[in-house]
Design an enzyme around this catalytic site. Sequence first.
Site, short mmCIF file in Angstrom:
data_model
loop_
_atom_site.label_atom_id
_atom_site.label_comp_id
_atom_site.label_asym_id
_atom_site.label_seq_id
_atom_site.Cartn_x
_atom_site.Cartn_y
_atom_site.Cartn_z
N ASN A 45 -75.26 16.40 -74.33
CA ASN A 45 -75.47 16.20 -72.89
C ASN A 45 -76.63 15.26 -72.58
O ASN A 45 -77.81 15.67 -72.61
CB ASN A 45 -75.67 17.55 -72.20
CG ASN A 45 -74.36 18.29 -72.08
OD1 ASN A 45 -73.71 18.57 -73.09
ND2 ASN A 45 -73.95 18.59 -70.87
N TYR B 256 -60.44 12.98 -70.83
CA TYR B 256 -61.63 12.17 -71.12
C TYR B 256 -61.88 12.16 -72.64
O TYR B 256 -61.97 11.10 -73.27
CB TYR B 256 -62.85 12.73 -70.37
CG TYR B 256 -64.16 12.20 -70.88
CD1 TYR B 256 -64.46 10.84 -70.79
CD2 TYR B 256 -65.10 13.04 -71.50
CE1 TYR B 256 -65.65 10.34 -71.29
CE2 TYR B 256 -66.29 12.54 -71.99
CZ TYR B 256 -66.56 11.20 -71.88
OH TYR B 256 -67.74 10.71 -72.38
N ARG C 137 -65.14 25.77 -64.22
CA ARG C 137 -64.61 24.42 -64.08
C ARG C 137 -63.64 24.20 -65.24
O ARG C 137 -63.97 24.53 -66.38
CB ARG C 137 -65.80 23.45 -64.16
CG ARG C 137 -65.47 22.02 -63.90
CD ARG C 137 -66.73 21.17 -63.90
NE ARG C 137 -67.31 21.03 -65.23
CZ ARG C 137 -68.36 20.26 -65.51
NH1 ARG C 137 -68.95 19.59 -64.54
NH2 ARG C 137 -68.83 20.16 -66.73
N ASP D 241 -70.55 -5.52 -66.63
CA ASP D 241 -70.30 -4.25 -65.93
C ASP D 241 -69.54 -4.58 -64.64
O ASP D 241 -69.86 -5.56 -63.96
CB ASP D 241 -71.65 -3.59 -65.58
CG ASP D 241 -71.51 -2.11 -65.26
OD1 ASP D 241 -72.14 -1.30 -65.97
OD2 ASP D 241 -70.81 -1.77 -64.29
N ASN D 242 -68.53 -3.76 -64.33
CA ASN D 242 -67.77 -4.05 -63.10
C ASN D 242 -68.39 -3.36 -61.87
O ASN D 242 -67.84 -3.43 -60.78
CB ASN D 242 -66.29 -3.66 -63.25
CG ASN D 242 -66.10 -2.17 -63.45
OD1 ASN D 242 -67.05 -1.38 -63.31
ND2 ASN D 242 -64.88 -1.76 -63.76
N GLY E 284 -71.84 1.72 -62.13
CA GLY E 284 -73.21 1.29 -62.45
C GLY E 284 -73.88 0.63 -61.25
O GLY E 284 -73.28 0.48 -60.18
N ALA F 126 -74.09 25.42 -57.71
CA ALA F 126 -73.02 26.36 -58.09
C ALA F 126 -73.02 26.50 -59.60
O ALA F 126 -73.07 25.49 -60.32
CB ALA F 126 -71.68 25.82 -57.61
N ALA G 244 -66.90 2.96 -69.38
CA ALA G 244 -65.85 3.98 -69.43
C ALA G 244 -66.00 4.90 -68.24
O ALA G 244 -67.09 5.00 -67.66
CB ALA G 244 -65.96 4.80 -70.72
N1 UDP Z 1 -72.31 22.99 -64.32
C1 UDP Z 1 -72.50 23.95 -63.34
N2 UDP Z 1 -72.63 23.55 -62.05
C2 UDP Z 1 -72.61 22.22 -61.69
C3 UDP Z 1 -72.45 21.25 -62.69
C4 UDP Z 1 -72.29 21.67 -64.01
O1 UDP Z 1 -72.51 25.15 -63.62
O2 UDP Z 1 -72.71 21.94 -60.48
C5 UDP Z 1 -72.16 23.42 -65.72
C6 UDP Z 1 -70.88 22.92 -66.38
O3 UDP Z 1 -69.81 23.81 -66.13
C7 UDP Z 1 -71.30 22.89 -67.85
C8 UDP Z 1 -72.79 22.55 -67.80
O4 UDP Z 1 -73.21 22.85 -66.46
O5 UDP Z 1 -71.15 24.14 -68.43
C9 UDP Z 1 -73.08 21.09 -68.06
O6 UDP Z 1 -72.23 20.33 -67.26
P1 UDP Z 1 -72.42 18.78 -67.02
O7 UDP Z 1 -71.38 18.35 -66.01
O8 UDP Z 1 -73.84 18.49 -66.69
O9 UDP Z 1 -72.14 18.13 -68.44
P2 UDP Z 1 -70.86 18.25 -69.42
O10 UDP Z 1 -71.17 19.41 -70.32
O11 UDP Z 1 -69.65 18.43 -68.59
O12 UDP Z 1 -70.90 16.95 -70.14
#
Ligand code: UDP
Length: 334
Positions: free
Chosen positions: A170, A139, A289, A30-31, A35, A206, A73
């Site tokens: 997730n 990604y 997002r 691991d770099n 981590g 948020a 990654a």
């Molecule tokens: N999410 C959110 N607020 C945050 C972080 C994430 O509403 O501060 C939402 C994000 O838009 C997604 C879900 O939570 O719909 C899960 O996001 P996360 O980044 O945990 O995992 P991902 O689905 O991107 O792998």
Amino acid sequence: MILITGGAGYIGSHVNKALHKKGYDTIVLDNLSHGHEYAVKWGEFIEGDLSDSDLLKSIFNSYDIQGVMHFAAFTSVSESIEFPVMYFKNNYKNTLNLFKNMEIANINKFIFSSTAALYGNPESIPITEKNKLNPINPYGKSKLMVEKILEQKSKEKSNDFNYISLRYFNASGADPDLEIGEDHNPETHLIPLTLDAAIGKREKIAIFGNDYNTPDGTCIRDYIHVCDLAQAHINAFEYLQENFENSDDIKENSVFNLGNGNGFSVKEVIDTCEKITKKEINKEIANRREGDPDILIADSKKAINVLNWKPKFNSLDKIVETAWKWHKKLNRNI
Ligand code: UDP
């Protein structure tokens, strides 16, 4: 001995622990870009980068390595949209370098840390491994490129290379013994950020968009406990070992979804965090997002049937409970 690239990270460190519990020897490379050295509590640790061929050669020459589990990654969707080339370089190009050096050393068993991001906006739910692959962010695209190479490599007659690619939904929760857990810096994931708000480390959580095509308007995801993911890697590796002689079976069964098969909206996750922490959590509706599909729910029957995988943390309550205990330990000075 098993080489775990990225074994100081969240999922890799839980796999490292699970492998040791089962009696395997491991070596973690691991770099430490993301981590933590403290998370490598089992096996040997080498700090280094996958772009370093000399290092890879010396590892493969010095240790008797039966197989590689590859986690190293970059994993942030938003960051990948901002810095796509960095993602392709680290996630794809460096993996090719790993393959080149594995080939020289004649190491032919490989477990890949893949992702539900391969499916993009899925055409049908729940998602099976046969769903169309159509990643909507760099990604996911970088991970798909690795899967494509894996498929080609395993078809080459000249080598007896076999792999399993595990497409995580997730990843969440923490080691119930609280030796390791989720510790990203910066943190971007919903559960730890919500727990940050519960513990007072941040003012509020948020909610990224409440106009998605879901019952409450917030995105739905399939949360799977990191220890269940870890167990799937062991089952996958043992499946590769047991079926290596009959590699046609493996080629039929080289990709697996890993999820619980239940979807929870962002609002439901926050409600569960409030219930488990017994704290009221400030929340606000924010903009969407970029790169977030409405709903991702796994059909993991294939892993359950073929790999004999039995997820134990099959409720969001159990997942958040372990995450909360770990979160309190990690932030005990706050
Ligand atoms: N999410 C959110 N607020 C945050 C972080 C994430 O509403 O501060 C939402 C994000 O838009 C997604 C879900 O939570 O719909 C899960 O996001 P996360 O980044 O945990 O995992 P991902 O689905 O991107 O792998």
